[in-house]
Design an enzyme around this catalytic site. Structure first.
Site, mmCIF file in Angstrom:
data_model
loop_
_atom_site.group_PDB
_atom_site.id
_atom_site.type_symbol
_atom_site.label_atom_id
_atom_site.label_comp_id
_atom_site.label_asym_id
_atom_site.label_seq_id
_atom_site.Cartn_x
_atom_site.Cartn_y
_atom_site.Cartn_z
ATOM 1 N N CYS A 210 14.504 6.947 -1.808
ATOM 2 C CA CYS A 210 14.682 7.127 -0.363
ATOM 3 C C CYS A 210 16.116 6.845 0.093
ATOM 4 O O CYS A 210 16.475 7.171 1.221
ATOM 5 C CB CYS A 210 13.701 6.246 0.394
ATOM 6 N N HIS B 42 16.289 5.484 7.462
ATOM 7 C CA HIS B 42 15.289 6.187 6.649
ATOM 8 C C HIS B 42 13.933 6.059 7.342
ATOM 9 O O HIS B 42 13.597 4.999 7.889
ATOM 10 C CB HIS B 42 15.245 5.562 5.252
ATOM 11 N N ASN C 152 7.228 10.422 5.709
ATOM 12 C CA ASN C 152 8.349 10.026 4.856
ATOM 13 C C ASN C 152 8.674 11.193 3.919
ATOM 14 O O ASN C 152 7.890 11.509 3.024
ATOM 15 C CB ASN C 152 7.953 8.765 4.062
HETATM 16 N N1 COA Z 1 -6.308 3.912 6.151
HETATM 17 C C1 COA Z 1 -7.032 2.796 6.402
HETATM 18 N N2 COA Z 1 -6.837 1.644 5.747
HETATM 19 C C2 COA Z 1 -5.862 1.621 4.825
HETATM 20 C C3 COA Z 1 -5.075 2.741 4.530
HETATM 21 C C4 COA Z 1 -5.328 3.916 5.229
HETATM 22 N N3 COA Z 1 -4.640 5.037 5.009
HETATM 23 N N4 COA Z 1 -4.168 2.401 3.593
HETATM 24 C C5 COA Z 1 -4.399 1.115 3.293
HETATM 25 N N5 COA Z 1 -5.415 0.645 4.042
HETATM 26 C C6 COA Z 1 -6.006 -0.673 4.029
HETATM 27 C C7 COA Z 1 -5.730 -1.420 2.750
HETATM 28 O O1 COA Z 1 -6.646 -1.021 1.734
HETATM 29 C C8 COA Z 1 -5.942 -2.858 3.179
HETATM 30 O O2 COA Z 1 -7.305 -3.121 3.190
HETATM 31 P P1 COA Z 1 -7.847 -4.496 2.576
HETATM 32 O O3 COA Z 1 -7.210 -5.576 3.416
HETATM 33 O O4 COA Z 1 -9.322 -4.382 2.750
HETATM 34 O O5 COA Z 1 -7.389 -4.511 1.156
HETATM 35 C C9 COA Z 1 -5.444 -2.842 4.623
HETATM 36 O O6 COA Z 1 -5.435 -1.468 5.038
HETATM 37 C C10 COA Z 1 -4.097 -3.423 4.812
HETATM 38 O O7 COA Z 1 -3.249 -2.877 3.821
HETATM 39 P P2 COA Z 1 -1.734 -3.209 3.787
HETATM 40 O O8 COA Z 1 -1.104 -2.640 2.557
HETATM 41 O O9 COA Z 1 -1.544 -4.657 4.084
HETATM 42 O O10 COA Z 1 -1.256 -2.388 5.063
HETATM 43 P P3 COA Z 1 0.126 -2.455 5.723
HETATM 44 O O11 COA Z 1 -0.018 -2.858 7.107
HETATM 45 O O12 COA Z 1 1.114 -3.181 4.868
HETATM 46 O O13 COA Z 1 0.553 -0.914 5.712
HETATM 47 C C11 COA Z 1 1.926 0.588 4.438
HETATM 48 C C12 COA Z 1 0.618 -0.198 4.478
HETATM 49 C C13 COA Z 1 1.997 1.335 3.126
HETATM 50 C C14 COA Z 1 1.913 1.550 5.600
HETATM 51 C C15 COA Z 1 3.101 -0.396 4.574
HETATM 52 O O14 COA Z 1 2.939 -1.450 3.697
HETATM 53 C C16 COA Z 1 4.449 0.213 4.299
HETATM 54 O O15 COA Z 1 4.903 1.050 5.045
HETATM 55 N N6 COA Z 1 5.139 -0.237 3.234
HETATM 56 C C17 COA Z 1 6.513 0.129 2.913
HETATM 57 C C18 COA Z 1 6.758 1.588 2.723
HETATM 58 C C19 COA Z 1 8.195 1.807 2.401
HETATM 59 O O16 COA Z 1 9.076 1.395 3.118
HETATM 60 N N7 COA Z 1 8.508 2.392 1.286
HETATM 61 C C20 COA Z 1 9.883 2.398 0.866
HETATM 62 C C21 COA Z 1 10.554 3.614 1.077
HETATM 63 S S1 COA Z 1 9.674 4.955 0.434
#
Ligand code: COA
Length: 334
Positions: free
Chosen positions: A117, A258, A288
């Protein structure tokens, strides 16, 4: 700091391409256990585009064609094509070669750039240095990714996040020291390699029936781990660049981050003291798109007449590797 007799590397043109096919949040409700509200509030994404027929080189070719048309540039005048991507058409030849052939850039050389990214930011620094060397006059920097080719559409953690797109800029020399690519601070830290990567398909674990059965040719991400380091990484390095350039938040026209997650963008801007109206955002439309996010923002905000000549911009990115960095860019197009 730039000296008066140095050549400036200025963005003199922009281009973009996004596929027609839209996947909205409702669509994901029909294929995995998720819902529109969760996706909007946790990521800021409403829809993303997917290319149905074509590869990363096709996305990139169309963005460069848009750039050439809007700048009235003859492809034979291009010296270098740099393509930032993590989804090259194939290991080799480079996607840069395929785009070069598609657009008829007969006098160009080029290469692909792998920094996930942060790819466009790293490639832009590279392209600017070719211009500043005095040897090259027209460098095209492309960010292009067909993320749908490495997404597991049964994994709700990742499939909702990514889209396909491409965008490109033209870099040219200028003797105006006030414009163009200024300071940048870029980093890599491979100790984060297991938080965001593709487990198989490379030389460490070549593709086999087993790796395909295990889904190891898809993107893997530990979202929580990446989230934390992304906010700190982008905010710290952006603040460092601003300090190095003697800029405070009032001097900045736009932070161009980004587009991985709206919450990461908001937290980064807050830590930098940049108000929300000074942050470029189009994640709601495209998700993204990896290497394409920053040039897509530049292109759209410039074409909407929001970014203007002389504007101080801070470009900031974070991605797999880890890779991250920030750049001070002064916009150079009227
Ligand atoms: N729909 C519903 N629930 C979802 C889901 C979806 N699409 N994706 C994940 N969940 C659930 C998870 O399974 C988890 O459930 P659990 O607590 O029962 O295990 C819960 O939601 C929380 O998951 P978590 O990973 O803590 O969510 P989050 O708030 O951190 O959001 C991302 C997840 C991926 C959106 C976030 O972590 C993120 O954006 N990370 C960084 C991405 C990034 O910057 N990448 C680098 C550049 S590419």
């Amino acid at each position: 700091m730039q000296k008066n007799n140095e050549i400036s590397a200025v963005i003199t043109g922009v281009g973009m391409y996004v596929p027609d096919k839209v996947l909205d949040n409702k669509y994901f409700e029909s294929i995995v256990d998720t819902n529109d509200e969760w996706i909007r509030t946790r990521t800021g994404i409403v829809e993303r585009r997917i290319i149905e027929d074509g590869a990363t080189s096709d996305l990139g070719t169309r963005a460069v064609q848009d750039l050439l048309k809007s700048t009235n540039t003859d492809p034979e005048d291009i010296d270098i094509i740099i393509v930032a991507t993590v989804t090259p058409d194939m290991f080799f030849p480079a996607t840069a070669c395929l785009i070069q052939d598609n657009i008829g850039a007969k006098n160009a050389w080029g290469f692909d750039f792998s920094a996930a990214c942060s790819g466009f930011l790293f490639a832009l620094e590279n392209g600017a240095n070719f211009i500043k060397s005095g040897k090259y006059k027209k460098v095209v920097v492309v960010g292009a990714d067909k993320m749908s080719s490495i997404i597991d559409y049964t994994d709700r953690n990742t499939c909702i996040l990514f889209g396909d797109a491409s965008s490109a800029v033209l870099l040219e020399p200028s003797d105006d020291p006030s414009l163009g690519v200024k300071e940048s601070i870029l980093h890599i830290d491979g100790s984060g390699r297991n938080d965001l990567y593709m487990k198989a398909g490379g030389s460490a674990k070549p593709a086999s029936h087993k790796t395909v059965d295990n889904g190891e040719h898809y993107i893997y991400q530990d979202g929580k781990a990446v989230f934390k380091v992304a906010v700190k990484g982008m905010a710290d390095v952006s603040a460092e660049v601003m300090k190095k350039c003697g800029l405070n938040s009032d001097d900045i026209a736009y932070l161009v981050p980004h587009q991985a997650n709206l919450r990461i963008i908001d937290a980064t801007a807050k830590r930098m003291g940049i108000s929300p109206d000074k942050v470029t955002i189009n994640i709601q439309k495209y998700g993204n798109t990896t290497a394409a996010t920053i040039p897509l923002c530049l292109t759209e905000y410039y074409r909407d007449r929001k970014i203007k000549k002389g504007d101080n911009l801070i470009l900031a990115a974070f991605g797999g590797g880890y890779t991250w960095g920030a750049m001070h860019l002064v916009w150079g197009i009227d």
